[in-house]
Each structure stands twice: as C-alpha cells, then as structure tokens.
Scaffold this motif. Sequence first.
Motif, PDB file in Angstrom:
ATOM      1  N   ASN A  69      52.348  44.761  43.074  1.00  0.00           N
ATOM      2  CA  ASN A  69      52.806  45.743  41.695  1.00  0.00           C
ATOM      3  C   ASN A  69      54.267  45.562  41.846  1.00  0.00           C
ATOM      4  OD1 ASN A  69      53.196  46.897  39.824  1.00  0.00           O
ATOM      5  ND2 ASN A  69      52.670  49.051  40.637  1.00  0.00           N
TER       6      ASN A  69
ATOM      7  N   ILE B 249      47.663  43.343  34.303  1.00  0.00           N
ATOM      8  CA  ILE B 249      46.582  43.822  34.772  1.00  0.00           C
ATOM      9  C   ILE B 249      48.019  43.681  36.621  1.00  0.00           C
ATOM     10  CG2 ILE B 249      45.057  44.228  36.450  1.00  0.00           C
ATOM     11  CD1 ILE B 249      43.826  43.463  33.711  1.00  0.00           C
TER      12      ILE B 249
ATOM     13  N   GLY C 135      48.297  44.454  41.196  1.00  0.00           N
ATOM     14  CA  GLY C 135      48.207  45.371  41.995  1.00  0.00           C
ATOM     15  C   GLY C 135      47.306  46.237  42.669  1.00  0.00           C
ATOM     16  N   PHE C 136      45.740  45.289  42.111  1.00  0.00           N
ATOM     17  CA  PHE C 136      44.813  45.840  42.689  1.00  0.00           C
ATOM     18  C   PHE C 136      44.583  44.306  43.623  1.00  0.00           C
ATOM     19  CE2 PHE C 136      45.161  47.761  38.853  1.00  0.00           C
ATOM     20  CZ  PHE C 136      45.010  49.284  39.290  1.00  0.00           C
TER      21      PHE C 136
ATOM     22  N   ARG D  33      40.911  41.503  42.946  1.00  0.00           N
ATOM     23  CA  ARG D  33      40.650  42.095  42.046  1.00  0.00           C
ATOM     24  C   ARG D  33      41.534  42.339  40.730  1.00  0.00           C
ATOM     25  NH1 ARG D  33      36.673  45.423  41.180  1.00  0.00           N
ATOM     26  NH2 ARG D  33      36.856  47.126  40.351  1.00  0.00           N
ATOM     27  N   SER D  34      42.841  42.419  40.426  1.00  0.00           N
ATOM     28  CA  SER D  34      43.574  41.865  39.453  1.00  0.00           C
ATOM     29  C   SER D  34      42.958  40.544  38.724  1.00  0.00           C
ATOM     30  CB  SER D  34      44.719  41.539  39.774  1.00  0.00           C
ATOM     31  OG  SER D  34      45.319  42.702  40.236  1.00  0.00           O
TER      32      SER D  34
ATOM     33  N   LEU E 274      39.564  41.817  37.347  1.00  0.00           N
ATOM     34  CA  LEU E 274      39.551  43.357  35.981  1.00  0.00           C
ATOM     35  C   LEU E 274      40.403  42.105  34.814  1.00  0.00           C
ATOM     36  CD1 LEU E 274      41.514  45.284  38.124  1.00  0.00           C
ATOM     37  CD2 LEU E 274      38.775  46.284  36.696  1.00  0.00           C
TER      38      LEU E 274
END
Length: 157
Positions: free
Chosen positions: A118, A139, A141-142, A145-146, A149
């Motif tokens: 992020n 999107i 910070g994940f 997985r960003s 998503l």
Amino acid sequence: MPATSQDNTPDVSAGTTVFVLNGPNLNLLGMREPAIYGSDTLDDIAGMLEDRARELGLHIDMRQSNHEGHLVDWLHEAQASGAKAVLINAGAYTHTSVALHDAIKAIRTPVIEIHLSNPHTREPFRHKSFVGMAAKGSIAGFGARSYLLGLEAAAGL
Ligand code: DQA
C-alpha cells in the motif's frame, strides 16, 4: 460485393482478454524485498490469475518490462486488440510517469491500478500516483491477492 481472400474470422478471445502489465523490478518478485512484496514470483501470480481467469471465462495476457515506453505501447495495444481491461502495476513509474497517465487517458479500455504493497502507508514519494489519477480504480496492499481482486473487478466491468 467482390469476394476477398481476407481472413475475416473474428478474434473470439479479444473481448475476454485482460492485459496484466507489470513495470520495473517486478521481474525480481519473490526475491525483491520479500517483507514488503511477499515471496510469490511473477510466474506464481500469472498462474493464480490464469486459474481464476479460466473460472471467469477470461484470458490473461501477462507482460513485464523495465522500460516505460513498452508499457505505453502495450496500453495502446490493449485498446487496438479489443482487450476487455488492463490491470497495471507500473512499479515506480506509478509515481513518475506522465506518459503512462496520458496513455491511460488516451485509450477507452478500462485500466485498473494494482499494487502489492500500500504505497500510501510508505514513503511520501509513493503517495502520488500518476497511474491512479487516470485509472478507473485502484487496488493496493493485499500482496499477490491485489491482482486477483483486480481481475474480479475487471470481470464485473
Ligand atoms: C509497487 C509499489 C511501488 O511504489 C514500487 O515502486 C514498486 C512496487 C507495489 O506493487 O507495491 O515497484 O508498485
């Protein structure tokens, strides 16, 4: 109408292809600052995206370059080829590239900004995103997985 020898077969995968563009240093994912970016390689992420894309009836065209102009050319190509959407992790060009900003504005293909980390919680020079200012959405910070998503978001467009 005269008959022609042209192949007019439509490219059936065009409207279901999602370009996934990766900028500088992302070829080193997995060994590059794993505490920040995780241990998945770009190939691992491509594999995850391809699995999910299959379930969603989509195709992935995954690319990486350390050169800004390649990313600009690929954004143009996404539109010219009729791609459904573009996911772009522009790496450090996110924070510097007016050329990427302009290329995103210049095409009608929806572009989704992706980051593993992020940037807003990091150094101040990462807080400005020329990509995010032109993208449909962002999107961040994940970790890996960003990207997934982002693909879900692209599927819903
Ligand atoms: C990054 C964040 C950028 O600030 C950085 O320059 C990168 C990776 C991310 O995915 O978290 O190269 O885009």
